[in-house]
Design a protein around this motif. Structure first.
Motif, PDB file in Angstrom:
ATOM      1  N   LEU A  40       0.927  -1.222   0.213  1.00  0.00           N
ATOM      2  CA  LEU A  40       0.327  -0.090  -0.351  1.00  0.00           C
ATOM      3  C   LEU A  40       0.837   1.026   0.359  1.00  0.00           C
ATOM      4  CD1 LEU A  40      -2.511  -1.215   3.020  1.00  0.00           C
ATOM      5  CD2 LEU A  40      -2.723  -1.074   0.362  1.00  0.00           C
ATOM      6  N   ASN A  41       1.103   2.192  -1.457  1.00  0.00           N
ATOM      7  CA  ASN A  41       1.507   3.136  -0.685  1.00  0.00           C
ATOM      8  C   ASN A  41       0.983   4.333  -0.173  1.00  0.00           C
ATOM      9  OD1 ASN A  41       0.121   4.409  -2.249  1.00  0.00           O
ATOM     10  ND2 ASN A  41       1.363   3.778  -4.387  1.00  0.00           N
ATOM     11  N   LYS A  42       1.846   5.340  -0.013  1.00  0.00           N
ATOM     12  CA  LYS A  42       1.643   6.556   0.847  1.00  0.00           C
ATOM     13  C   LYS A  42      -0.351   7.112   0.212  1.00  0.00           C
ATOM     14  CE  LYS A  42       3.420  10.729   2.131  1.00  0.00           C
ATOM     15  NZ  LYS A  42       4.256  11.202   2.207  1.00  0.00           N
ATOM     16  N   GLU A  43       0.166   7.518  -1.360  1.00  0.00           N
ATOM     17  CA  GLU A  43      -1.271   8.207  -2.202  1.00  0.00           C
ATOM     18  C   GLU A  43      -2.451   6.841  -1.635  1.00  0.00           C
ATOM     19  OE1 GLU A  43      -2.783   9.038  -6.439  1.00  0.00           O
ATOM     20  OE2 GLU A  43      -1.095   8.071  -6.094  1.00  0.00           O
ATOM     21  N   THR A  44      -2.306   5.639  -1.424  1.00  0.00           N
ATOM     22  CA  THR A  44      -3.269   5.037  -1.565  1.00  0.00           C
ATOM     23  C   THR A  44      -4.166   4.899   0.051  1.00  0.00           C
ATOM     24  OG1 THR A  44      -2.968   2.863  -3.019  1.00  0.00           O
ATOM     25  CG2 THR A  44      -4.196   2.373  -1.094  1.00  0.00           C
ATOM     26  N   GLN A  45      -2.868   5.214   0.802  1.00  0.00           N
ATOM     27  CA  GLN A  45      -3.126   4.937   2.622  1.00  0.00           C
ATOM     28  C   GLN A  45      -4.222   6.892   3.206  1.00  0.00           C
ATOM     29  OE1 GLN A  45      -0.485   3.424   5.041  1.00  0.00           O
ATOM     30  NE2 GLN A  45       0.684   2.327   3.254  1.00  0.00           N
ATOM     31  N   VAL A  46      -3.755   7.259   2.226  1.00  0.00           N
ATOM     32  CA  VAL A  46      -5.034   8.793   2.566  1.00  0.00           C
ATOM     33  C   VAL A  46      -5.706   9.354   2.284  1.00  0.00           C
ATOM     34  CG1 VAL A  46      -2.150  10.099   3.474  1.00  0.00           C
ATOM     35  CG2 VAL A  46      -3.023  10.303   0.752  1.00  0.00           C
ATOM     36  N   SER A  47      -6.731   7.913   2.075  1.00  0.00           N
ATOM     37  CA  SER A  47      -7.633   8.117   0.891  1.00  0.00           C
ATOM     38  C   SER A  47      -8.242   6.820   0.853  1.00  0.00           C
ATOM     39  CB  SER A  47      -7.089   8.226  -0.471  1.00  0.00           C
ATOM     40  OG  SER A  47      -8.824   7.635  -1.580  1.00  0.00           O
ATOM     41  N   TYR A  48      -9.399   7.102   1.617  1.00  0.00           N
ATOM     42  CA  TYR A  48     -10.619   6.242   2.814  1.00  0.00           C
ATOM     43  C   TYR A  48     -10.721   5.623   0.914  1.00  0.00           C
ATOM     44  CZ  TYR A  48     -10.659   7.217   6.789  1.00  0.00           C
ATOM     45  OH  TYR A  48     -10.050   7.476   8.614  1.00  0.00           O
ATOM     46  N   ALA A  49     -11.392   5.638   0.057  1.00  0.00           N
ATOM     47  CA  ALA A  49     -12.328   5.196  -1.740  1.00  0.00           C
ATOM     48  C   ALA A  49     -11.131   4.160  -2.083  1.00  0.00           C
ATOM     49  CB  ALA A  49     -12.427   6.578  -2.116  1.00  0.00           C
ATOM     50  N   LYS A  50      -9.679   5.027  -2.370  1.00  0.00           N
ATOM     51  CA  LYS A  50      -8.626   3.971  -2.482  1.00  0.00           C
ATOM     52  C   LYS A  50      -7.926   3.538  -1.835  1.00  0.00           C
ATOM     53  CE  LYS A  50      -6.268   7.752  -5.107  1.00  0.00           C
ATOM     54  NZ  LYS A  50      -4.942   8.342  -5.252  1.00  0.00           N
ATOM     55  N   LEU A  51      -7.614   3.434  -0.767  1.00  0.00           N
ATOM     56  CA  LEU A  51      -7.587   2.277   0.603  1.00  0.00           C
ATOM     57  C   LEU A  51      -8.116   0.294   0.525  1.00  0.00           C
ATOM     58  CD1 LEU A  51      -6.087   1.011   3.205  1.00  0.00           C
ATOM     59  CD2 LEU A  51      -6.748   2.538   4.326  1.00  0.00           C
ATOM     60  N   MET A  52      -9.704   0.885   0.438  1.00  0.00           N
ATOM     61  CA  MET A  52     -10.889   0.062   0.783  1.00  0.00           C
ATOM     62  C   MET A  52     -11.071  -0.925  -0.845  1.00  0.00           C
ATOM     63  SD  MET A  52     -11.379  -0.190   3.488  1.00  0.00           S
ATOM     64  CE  MET A  52     -10.854   1.000   4.151  1.00  0.00           C
ATOM     65  N   GLU A  53     -10.793   0.174  -1.867  1.00  0.00           N
ATOM     66  CA  GLU A  53     -10.493  -0.503  -3.533  1.00  0.00           C
ATOM     67  C   GLU A  53      -9.328  -1.682  -2.978  1.00  0.00           C
ATOM     68  OE1 GLU A  53     -10.537   0.145  -7.760  1.00  0.00           O
ATOM     69  OE2 GLU A  53     -10.347   2.236  -6.173  1.00  0.00           O
ATOM     70  N   SER A  54      -8.277  -0.727  -2.663  1.00  0.00           N
ATOM     71  CA  SER A  54      -7.105  -1.718  -3.007  1.00  0.00           C
ATOM     72  C   SER A  54      -7.426  -2.829  -1.822  1.00  0.00           C
ATOM     73  CB  SER A  54      -5.609  -0.815  -2.365  1.00  0.00           C
ATOM     74  OG  SER A  54      -4.375  -1.390  -2.159  1.00  0.00           O
ATOM     75  N   LEU A  55      -7.676  -2.899  -0.624  1.00  0.00           N
ATOM     76  CA  LEU A  55      -7.734  -4.147   0.683  1.00  0.00           C
ATOM     77  C   LEU A  55      -8.945  -4.998  -0.395  1.00  0.00           C
ATOM     78  CD1 LEU A  55      -7.711  -2.465   3.720  1.00  0.00           C
ATOM     79  CD2 LEU A  55      -6.270  -3.393   2.676  1.00  0.00           C
ATOM     80  N   GLY A  56     -10.025  -4.337  -0.861  1.00  0.00           N
ATOM     81  CA  GLY A  56     -11.086  -5.201  -1.342  1.00  0.00           C
ATOM     82  C   GLY A  56      -9.908  -6.224  -2.734  1.00  0.00           C
ATOM     83  N   GLN A  57      -9.583  -5.528  -3.270  1.00  0.00           N
ATOM     84  CA  GLN A  57      -8.547  -6.165  -4.433  1.00  0.00           C
ATOM     85  C   GLN A  57      -7.198  -7.198  -4.019  1.00  0.00           C
ATOM     86  OE1 GLN A  57      -7.180  -3.115  -6.829  1.00  0.00           O
ATOM     87  NE2 GLN A  57      -9.334  -2.672  -7.795  1.00  0.00           N
ATOM     88  N   SER A  58      -7.108  -7.248  -2.921  1.00  0.00           N
ATOM     89  CA  SER A  58      -5.744  -8.452  -2.469  1.00  0.00           C
ATOM     90  C   SER A  58      -5.907  -9.298  -2.408  1.00  0.00           C
ATOM     91  CB  SER A  58      -5.353  -7.110  -1.479  1.00  0.00           C
ATOM     92  OG  SER A  58      -6.142  -7.482  -0.405  1.00  0.00           O
ATOM     93  N   GLN A  59      -7.031  -9.421  -1.977  1.00  0.00           N
ATOM     94  CA  GLN A  59      -6.762 -11.349  -1.503  1.00  0.00           C
ATOM     95  C   GLN A  59      -5.886 -11.329  -0.304  1.00  0.00           C
ATOM     96  OE1 GLN A  59      -6.347 -13.039  -5.341  1.00  0.00           O
ATOM     97  NE2 GLN A  59      -8.121 -13.823  -5.500  1.00  0.00           N
ATOM     98  N   VAL A  60      -4.962 -10.514   0.310  1.00  0.00           N
ATOM     99  CA  VAL A  60      -4.617 -10.650   1.947  1.00  0.00           C
ATOM    100  C   VAL A  60      -5.232 -11.868   2.938  1.00  0.00           C
ATOM    101  CG1 VAL A  60      -3.697  -9.549   3.610  1.00  0.00           C
ATOM    102  CG2 VAL A  60      -3.431  -8.743   1.681  1.00  0.00           C
ATOM    103  N   SER A  61      -4.264 -12.171   2.737  1.00  0.00           N
ATOM    104  CA  SER A  61      -3.942 -13.802   4.121  1.00  0.00           C
ATOM    105  C   SER A  61      -3.687 -12.847   4.875  1.00  0.00           C
ATOM    106  CB  SER A  61      -4.294 -14.886   3.807  1.00  0.00           C
ATOM    107  OG  SER A  61      -4.205 -15.845   4.760  1.00  0.00           O
ATOM    108  N   VAL A  62      -2.279 -12.406   5.078  1.00  0.00           N
ATOM    109  CA  VAL A  62      -1.852 -11.997   6.213  1.00  0.00           C
ATOM    110  C   VAL A  62      -1.606 -10.545   6.433  1.00  0.00           C
ATOM    111  CG1 VAL A  62       0.434 -12.877   8.028  1.00  0.00           C
ATOM    112  CG2 VAL A  62      -0.406 -14.018   6.373  1.00  0.00           C
TER     113      VAL A  62
END
Length: 521
Positions: free
Chosen positions: A232-254
């Protein structure tokens, strides 16, 4: 515990991260090793490109373990540079682009005649600097240079990386972590919370910049498990919309982050198991994990395991662990930070240097096989903070953390920094003690307490509060909070002033930014 002897590649009896990456490239060449918002690298690409750059570095700069600075952000090129450095016999020193220019120059000045791999454009006024820019790096990694031999690479007690942390004098100090320290740490971290088999090939979240040691937990644990690092780059982390979109696409397990970053995510109702159905494990480090944060995560992610850890940069990220169950969260406040990993011993020392008794507070002392060999070119600071001692007939390094804590039935409880203790009207007060108690109030999601000083003396306390409800009448809500706090705190520990914020500002490392808050007082 799962035995990784046959599954994790080892060298000289311990896990070897460079060997792991090489074998991942052979066994899973097309698996994504790292991905950010713009680029990705497979394991085969990571191995090949880092080998080409390592060959270039050896040719140009030799292989004498002198540090090479890597300047950039979350680009996969950063990881190519890290591996190229250690494969060519050099330690690496990461500096994030968000680092203020004077601090960058201070680090470069400390290193002397620095070599810099500049993934991003670097501006500084340091003489005798050797810069390899992004264009050169790209040309080299796509070339057909000779393969680098394994004999060159960093190993054993060679320095693997140097991370600069804040110093009490205002000058950053470089914490040196050896290859042995990192590999011993990884032997433990691949089992944190759940077994190695459950992490193998999974997606790991990277929140912290690579210049912050928390990133070591996600970066190298992911590589040790043949996983994929989702940055998650800095630009993504400061935007709720971009952050939630990235997390939703990530398939993060850990999930790996500071608790403060999780608190920010929790302010968005979309942050739940539906958004991240693959999330199985939360790993927290870097600051205090509160009962309220755990409670909210349990509600949003009922299937996920939550692990609390503790450790300073000087002990290679973390040395304790505890799985925070609902039962533990109900029974303990503040939460423990866990039991020590195998290979680490924890002692609590009183001011006179003697051992504290069970439940007695003192300075946390760490001894073990992941303790740093000291600060780069700071022998005076190294001698003050580090020492050597014998455990079971083997010599280990020890570190005086400057943290307060106590042990109860083998479990460590962290009680804040010794240097965050103040004196107000003759009373000795631990600021984090007030913060812990304020976070017991259900409507407070986060809080930082700072002293108001005049003429070198503390006159009063100010609390910065992130409140879950809309605050239309700040004075009235402040009075209600102060009244509630009387159940937990004596009058002299109750902040005189309460300032409400939408959220507590964070440093680039994801921790509460106390300096920024000082500017609001």
């Amino acid at each position: 515990m799962y035995n990784c002897r046959k599954k994790c590649r080892k060298r000289n009896g311990i896990l070897d991260i460079l060997n792991n990456i090489k074998n991942n490239a052979i066994e899973h060449p097309n698996r994504i090793a790292i991905i950010d918002q713009e680029n990705s690298l497979t394991y085969e690409e990571l191995e090949t490109k880092s080998n080409h750059l390592a060959s270039y570095l050896k040719q140009e700069f030799g292989c004498d373990n002198t540090p090479i600075v890597v300047f950039g952000h979350k680009s996969p090129f950063m990881l190519i540079c890290f591996l190229a450095c250690v494969k060519s016999g050099h330690s690496y020193c990461p500096i994030d682009i968000s680092t203020p220019k004077p601090r960058v120059e201070s680090i470069l000045h400390t290193i002397e005649n620095p070599i810099v791999l500049a993934v991003e454009e670097l501006e500084c006024n340091i003489n005798d600097i050797k810069v390899v820019n992004r264009i050169t790096i790209e040309k080299v990694i796509d070339s057909k240079m000779n393969e680098i031999t394994e004999e060159c690479r960093v190993a054993g007690e060679d320095i693997f990386y140097i991370i600069f942390t804040s110093g009490s004098t205002g000058q950053p100090k470089g914490v040196q972590i050896t290859a042995n320290c990192l590999n011993h740490y990884l032997e433990w971290s691949i089992h944190l919370g759940n077994d190695y088999d459950k992490k193998k090939g999974k997606v790991f979240l990277n929140q912290a910049p690579f210049s912050f040691d928390l990133s070591v937990m996600d970066l190298y644990t992911s590589f040790a498990c043949g996983g994929t690092l989702w940055c998650l780059n800095k630009e993504t982390q400061v935007s709720y919309a971009k952050l939630m979109e990235s997390l939703g696409q990530s398939q993060v397990s850990v999930w790996v982050s500071t608790p403060s970053f999780a608190d920010i995510c929790l302010t968005d109702n979309k942050f739940n198991q539906d958004l991240m159905p693959d999330l199985e494990l939360f790993l927290f480090c870097g600051e205090i994990l509160t009962n309220q944060t755990v409670k909210r995560l349990k509600e949003r992610f009922p299937k996920a395991i939550i692990v609390n850890t503790y450790g300073p940069t000087e002990s290679t990220v973390a040395v304790t662990e505890v799985i925070v169950t609902e039962e533990l969260n109900e029974a303990e406040s503040p939460l423990p930070v866990g039991r020590s990993r195998t290979g680490t011993w924890i002692e609590i020392r009183k001011p006179d240097g003697t051992l504290a008794q069970e439940n007695e507070k003192g300075e946390i002392i760490l001894i073990g096989d992941t303790v740093s060999c000291g600060y780069y070119r700071k022998p005076d600071l190294t001698e003050k903070a580090f020492f050597k001692c014998n455990k079971n007939g083997v010599e280990y390094r020890g570190y005086r953390t400057g943290d307060k804590g106590y042990l109860k039935q083998g479990m460590l409880y962290y009680c804040g920094r010794i240097d965050l203790q103040i004196k107000l009207h003759g009373y000795r007060i631990e600021l984090e003690d007030i913060e812990w108690n304020m976070q017991k109030l259900s409507d407070i999601s986060n809080v930082v307490v700072l002293p108001n000083e005049k003429d070198g003396k503390v006159k009063s306390l100010t609390a910065f509060v992130s409140y879950r409800k809309e605050v239309d009448q700040p004075f009235k809500v402040s009075q209600q909070i102060k009244k509630q706090l009387k159940e937990f705190l004596p009058d002299y520990m109750i902040p005189k002033k309460i300032i409400f914020l939408d959220q507590i500002p964070l440093t680039n490392n994801g921790k509460a930014d106390r300096k920024a808050l000082e500017g609001m007082m």
